[in-house]
Design a protein around this motif. Structure first.
Motif, PDB file in Angstrom:
ATOM      1  N   ALA A 224       2.162  -0.995   3.546  1.00 35.68           N
ATOM      2  CA  ALA A 224       2.338  -1.146   2.339  1.00 35.68           C
ATOM      3  C   ALA A 224       1.273   0.099   1.822  1.00 35.68           C
ATOM      4  CB  ALA A 224       1.290  -1.749   1.537  1.00 35.68           C
ATOM      5  N   GLY A 225       0.181   0.266   1.876  1.00 32.28           N
ATOM      6  CA  GLY A 225      -0.742   1.409   1.494  1.00 32.28           C
ATOM      7  C   GLY A 225      -0.247   2.965   1.616  1.00 32.28           C
ATOM      8  N   VAL A 227       2.262   3.738   1.835  1.00 31.34           N
ATOM      9  CA  VAL A 227       3.583   4.086   1.379  1.00 31.34           C
ATOM     10  C   VAL A 227       3.013   4.505  -0.141  1.00 31.34           C
ATOM     11  CG1 VAL A 227       5.357   3.470   0.277  1.00 31.34           C
ATOM     12  CG2 VAL A 227       5.466   3.387   2.718  1.00 31.34           C
ATOM     13  N   SER A 228       2.181   3.963  -0.738  1.00 30.55           N
ATOM     14  CA  SER A 228       1.692   4.121  -1.742  1.00 30.55           C
ATOM     15  C   SER A 228       0.846   5.582  -1.909  1.00 30.55           C
ATOM     16  CB  SER A 228       0.413   2.782  -2.107  1.00 30.55           C
ATOM     17  OG  SER A 228       0.775   1.692  -2.487  1.00 30.55           O
ATOM     18  N   GLY A 229       0.270   5.701  -1.140  1.00 30.01           N
ATOM     19  CA  GLY A 229      -0.176   6.733  -1.381  1.00 30.01           C
ATOM     20  C   GLY A 229       0.331   8.168  -1.041  1.00 30.01           C
ATOM     21  N   PHE A 231       3.535   8.330  -2.353  1.00 27.82           N
ATOM     22  CA  PHE A 231       3.883   8.172  -3.684  1.00 27.82           C
ATOM     23  C   PHE A 231       3.409   8.953  -5.163  1.00 27.82           C
ATOM     24  CE2 PHE A 231       7.583   5.609  -1.972  1.00 27.82           C
ATOM     25  CZ  PHE A 231       8.134   6.265  -3.357  1.00 27.82           C
ATOM     26  N   MET A 232       1.188   8.340  -4.581  1.00 26.47           N
ATOM     27  CA  MET A 232       0.329   8.458  -5.756  1.00 26.47           C
ATOM     28  C   MET A 232      -0.260   9.496  -5.414  1.00 26.47           C
ATOM     29  SD  MET A 232      -1.105   5.016  -4.988  1.00 26.47           S
ATOM     30  CE  MET A 232      -2.986   5.292  -5.857  1.00 26.47           C
ATOM     31  N   ASP A 234      -2.611  10.567  -3.370  1.00 21.24           N
ATOM     32  CA  ASP A 234      -3.669  10.021  -2.699  1.00 21.24           C
ATOM     33  C   ASP A 234      -3.830  10.196  -1.365  1.00 21.24           C
ATOM     34  OD1 ASP A 234      -6.010   8.838  -1.724  1.00 21.24           O
ATOM     35  OD2 ASP A 234      -4.966   7.285  -4.183  1.00 21.24           O
ATOM     36  N   LEU A 237      -6.724   7.687   1.003  1.00 19.63           N
ATOM     37  CA  LEU A 237      -5.896   5.655   1.222  1.00 19.63           C
ATOM     38  C   LEU A 237      -4.911   6.399   1.854  1.00 19.63           C
ATOM     39  CD1 LEU A 237      -4.674   3.594   0.290  1.00 19.63           C
ATOM     40  CD2 LEU A 237      -2.995   4.629  -1.669  1.00 19.63           C
ATOM     41  N   SER A 241      -5.120   4.209   5.513  1.00 13.01           N
ATOM     42  CA  SER A 241      -4.717   2.991   5.879  1.00 13.01           C
ATOM     43  C   SER A 241      -3.737   3.344   7.389  1.00 13.01           C
ATOM     44  CB  SER A 241      -3.447   3.154   4.451  1.00 13.01           C
ATOM     45  OG  SER A 241      -3.410   3.110   3.618  1.00 13.01           O
TER      46      SER A 241
END
Length: 325
Positions: A224-225, A227-229, A231-232, A234, A237, A241
């Protein structure tokens, strides 16, 4: 048969003598924490297929180069021809004659999706010759047939990014649900392939069948981290992750000096470090091209000291996928 497929069977393209040459890229599967569900394409290396339309119905393989005689010329046993045959059957074009030349431009058994690149190049060649206007993602089930033949398991984390380009998430296999993810444009990838033998089938067999809940929770958080990174945008991150508590601890034992290489890469400024696919290739994400080159140079020096030959590649993430050359 739906209207689109019916129109495709009646096309006047793919006349005898027509030919095309296609490049399809190598891929990094798993991306450390996303076993069988994450992968991305790189610019180099890759494989090439030359496909010609012939007068005689059926698929033939006239030449394979760069494989040192390891790949079958029998079209019933080669991943490229088998995948193309499934595609032609699906669109009602078994009357078509195709001859295949496969040129291996990347090492076999490298953990960089060698069979996937070949299969995707063949499928994209057939699609292009037939002027099939459907999205390339429609070819994914046929590419997975090739993976099933190559390693006994029809996973999509290599063929999906090779076919679609970019960074890809396989959300589900039943039913198949594939998502193309965004990624930072300044993310670089340093890849080193040590010339040691890690067969994909064997590398899958040593993975644990049962895991404890604590490890599962850690892995879910990391996926999850990551995939979030993405998108962001980042990169920090993304790096935090990319940790694997399930597969890497086992597969790393098959790669000489894995943890020493990881330590060296991180000291040189890598954002993250891990195994590409089933190995033995390893890769690192970096924030710039020079750091990626510094890492590949250092790791190759280390492997040379262990009397292990290696190849190295530096690339951004390839968003284009297969292309006509």
């Amino acid at each position: 048969m739906d209207t689109q497929l019916q129109e495709l069977t009646q096309t006047e393209t793919a006349k005898p003598g027509t030919s095309i040459q296609i490049f399809a890229p190598a891929t990094v599967a798993n991306v450390v924490c996303g076993f069988d569900v994450l992968g991305f394409a790189v610019n180099a290396p890759g494989d090439e297929v030359v496909m010609r339309v012939t007068d005689k119905p059926g698929i033939s393989i006239s030449k394979i180069t760069g494989d040192n005689g390891r790949l079958p010329m029998d079209p019933a046993k080669n991943t490229v021809s088998v995948s193309v045959r499934h595609y032609l059957e699906s669109i009602g074009r078994t009357d078509l004659g195709l001859d295949i030349e496969l040129h291996k431009k990347m090492p076999i058994g490298s953990g960089l999706g060698s069979s996937s690149a070949s299969t995707v190049a063949g499928l994209f060649a057939a699609k292009t010759l037939l002027d099939d206007q459907r999205d390339v993602a429609q070819l994914l089930p046929f590419a997975m047939k090739g993976e099933e033949m190559a390693c006994g398991h029809g996973h999509a984390d290599n063929v999906a990014p090779a076919l679609m380009g970019g960074f890809v998430l396989i959300r589900s296999y039943e039913p198949l649900d594939v998502v193309r993810l965004p990624h930072p444009k300044d993310l670089w990838c340093a890849i080193v392939f040590p010339d040691v033998d890690v067969p994909t089938r064997e590398a899958r067999q040593i993975i644990r069948n049962k895991i404890n809940m604590k490890d599962a929770v850690t892995q879910w958080g990391n996926v999850a981290g990551l995939v979030s990174g993405l998108f962001m945008n980042d990169i920090g991150l993304i790096g935090r992750s990319m940790k694997d508590v399930l597969v890497e601890p086992v597969r790393s034992m098959l790669i000489p000096g894995f943890y020493q290489m990881r330590e060296q890469a991180m000291e040189l400024g890598a954002v993250s470090f891990g195994i590409s696919g089933s190995g033995p290739s390893v890769f690192a994400f970096t924030r710039d091209e020079q750091t990626a080159h510094n890492i590949t140079h250092k790791l190759q020096q280390y492997l040379t000291g262990m009397k292990i030959n290696s190849n190295a590649y530096v690339s951004t993430i390839n968003d284009a996928g297969p292309r006509v050359i």
